[in-house]
Design a protein around this motif. Structure first.
Motif, PDB file in Angstrom:
ATOM      1  N   SER A  62       0.832  -1.173   0.026  1.00 13.22           N
ATOM      2  CA  SER A  62      -0.099   0.013   0.023  1.00 13.22           C
ATOM      3  C   SER A  62       0.818   1.302  -0.119  1.00 13.22           C
ATOM      4  O   SER A  62       0.382   2.100  -0.278  1.00 13.22           O
ATOM      5  CB  SER A  62      -0.977  -0.086   1.225  1.00 13.22           C
ATOM      6  N   LYS A  63       2.235   0.994   0.247  1.00 13.20           N
ATOM      7  CA  LYS A  63       3.078   2.221   0.265  1.00 13.20           C
ATOM      8  C   LYS A  63       3.807   2.709  -0.990  1.00 13.20           C
ATOM      9  O   LYS A  63       4.675   3.512  -1.261  1.00 13.20           O
ATOM     10  CB  LYS A  63       4.043   2.176   1.425  1.00 13.20           C
ATOM     11  N   LYS A  64       3.634   1.528  -1.802  1.00  7.01           N
ATOM     12  CA  LYS A  64       4.029   1.570  -3.250  1.00  7.01           C
ATOM     13  C   LYS A  64       3.649   2.363  -4.440  1.00  7.01           C
ATOM     14  O   LYS A  64       2.613   2.706  -4.141  1.00  7.01           O
ATOM     15  CB  LYS A  64       4.535  -0.062  -3.743  1.00  7.01           C
ATOM     16  N   SER A  65       4.573   3.080  -5.104  1.00  4.21           N
ATOM     17  CA  SER A  65       4.315   3.936  -6.124  1.00  4.21           C
ATOM     18  C   SER A  65       3.222   3.163  -7.106  1.00  4.21           C
ATOM     19  O   SER A  65       3.258   1.966  -7.073  1.00  4.21           O
ATOM     20  CB  SER A  65       5.158   4.578  -6.837  1.00  4.21           C
ATOM     21  N   SER A  66       2.529   3.862  -8.138  1.00 10.50           N
ATOM     22  CA  SER A  66       1.903   2.820  -8.932  1.00 10.50           C
ATOM     23  C   SER A  66       2.592   2.449 -10.076  1.00 10.50           C
ATOM     24  O   SER A  66       2.338   1.209 -10.293  1.00 10.50           O
ATOM     25  CB  SER A  66       0.833   4.192  -9.974  1.00 10.50           C
ATOM     26  N   SER A  67       3.857   2.889 -10.286  1.00  7.15           N
ATOM     27  CA  SER A  67       4.876   2.041 -11.069  1.00  7.15           C
ATOM     28  C   SER A  67       5.346   0.904 -10.388  1.00  7.15           C
ATOM     29  O   SER A  67       5.522  -0.115 -11.253  1.00  7.15           O
ATOM     30  CB  SER A  67       5.948   3.175 -11.674  1.00  7.15           C
ATOM     31  N   GLN A  68       5.574   1.000  -9.136  1.00  7.78           N
ATOM     32  CA  GLN A  68       6.143  -0.144  -8.335  1.00  7.78           C
ATOM     33  C   GLN A  68       4.781  -1.217  -8.240  1.00  7.78           C
ATOM     34  O   GLN A  68       5.262  -2.448  -8.421  1.00  7.78           O
ATOM     35  CB  GLN A  68       6.588   0.295  -6.974  1.00  7.78           C
ATOM     36  N   LYS A  96       2.491  -1.579 -10.353  1.00  8.72           N
ATOM     37  CA  LYS A  96       2.452  -2.251 -11.787  1.00  8.72           C
ATOM     38  C   LYS A  96       3.500  -3.463 -11.824  1.00  8.72           C
ATOM     39  O   LYS A  96       3.124  -4.521 -12.540  1.00  8.72           O
ATOM     40  CB  LYS A  96       2.668  -1.162 -12.791  1.00  8.72           C
ATOM     41  N   ASN A 107      -4.031  -1.180  -8.027  1.00 13.11           N
ATOM     42  CA  ASN A 107      -3.884   0.190  -7.294  1.00 13.11           C
ATOM     43  C   ASN A 107      -5.036   0.567  -6.462  1.00 13.11           C
ATOM     44  O   ASN A 107      -4.929   1.482  -5.536  1.00 13.11           O
ATOM     45  CB  ASN A 107      -3.904   1.253  -8.598  1.00 13.11           C
ATOM     46  N   LYS A 131      -4.205   0.442  -2.907  1.00 11.75           N
ATOM     47  CA  LYS A 131      -3.197   1.390  -2.223  1.00 11.75           C
ATOM     48  C   LYS A 131      -4.084   2.710  -1.745  1.00 11.75           C
ATOM     49  O   LYS A 131      -3.571   3.160  -0.775  1.00 11.75           O
ATOM     50  CB  LYS A 131      -2.463   2.068  -3.344  1.00 11.75           C
ATOM     51  N   TYR A 132      -5.336   2.983  -2.365  1.00  8.00           N
ATOM     52  CA  TYR A 132      -5.941   4.052  -1.898  1.00  8.00           C
ATOM     53  C   TYR A 132      -7.085   3.943  -0.977  1.00  8.00           C
ATOM     54  O   TYR A 132      -7.809   4.449  -0.500  1.00  8.00           O
ATOM     55  CB  TYR A 132      -6.502   5.021  -3.224  1.00  8.00           C
TER      56      TYR A 132
END
Length: 109
Positions: free
Chosen positions: A37-43, A45, A104, A107-108
């Motif tokens: 949940s702390k990773k960027s969108s690219s990570q 993916k 994703n 994550k949010y």
């Protein structure tokens, strides 16, 4: 690349321990404990690409039941109920599979 290149092995282990019992898996909680949940969108993916066993660009229900085993080979298989709940939460267009954008979602949340 492997999942441990993106996630801490200790966080993965903690997330797997948290959901050892059948019907105890919560995607949201798993994503939080594992650090996803702390990773960027690219990570995310890249993590999705690793989890997409057949590299179809989607995670289908048959792949999803083995979700935990992608993190550790000896992990349990998700129950039918857990699989359906996970799929329903991340399948935004109702096509029965999760695309990278579905991951994703957690994550949010």
């Amino acid at each position: 690349m492997s999942l441990t290149d993106l996630l801490s092995p200790s966080d993965i282990a903690a997330a797997l321990r948290d959901c050892q019992a059948p019907d105890s898996f919560s995607p949201k909680k798993f994503f939080q404990i594992s650090g996803m949940s702390k990773k960027s969108s690219s990570q995310l993916k890249e993590i999705f690409r690793i989890l997409d066993n057949d590299q179809s660009g989607f995670i289908e229900e048959d792949e999803l039941k083995y979700f935990l085993q992608r993190f550790e080979g000896g992990a349990r298989v998700l129950t039918s109920s857990e699989t359906k709940t996970f799929l329903a939460a991340a399948d935004h267009d109702g096509d029965g599979k999760i695309g990278a954008e579905g991951i994703n979602y957690f994550k949010y949340r």
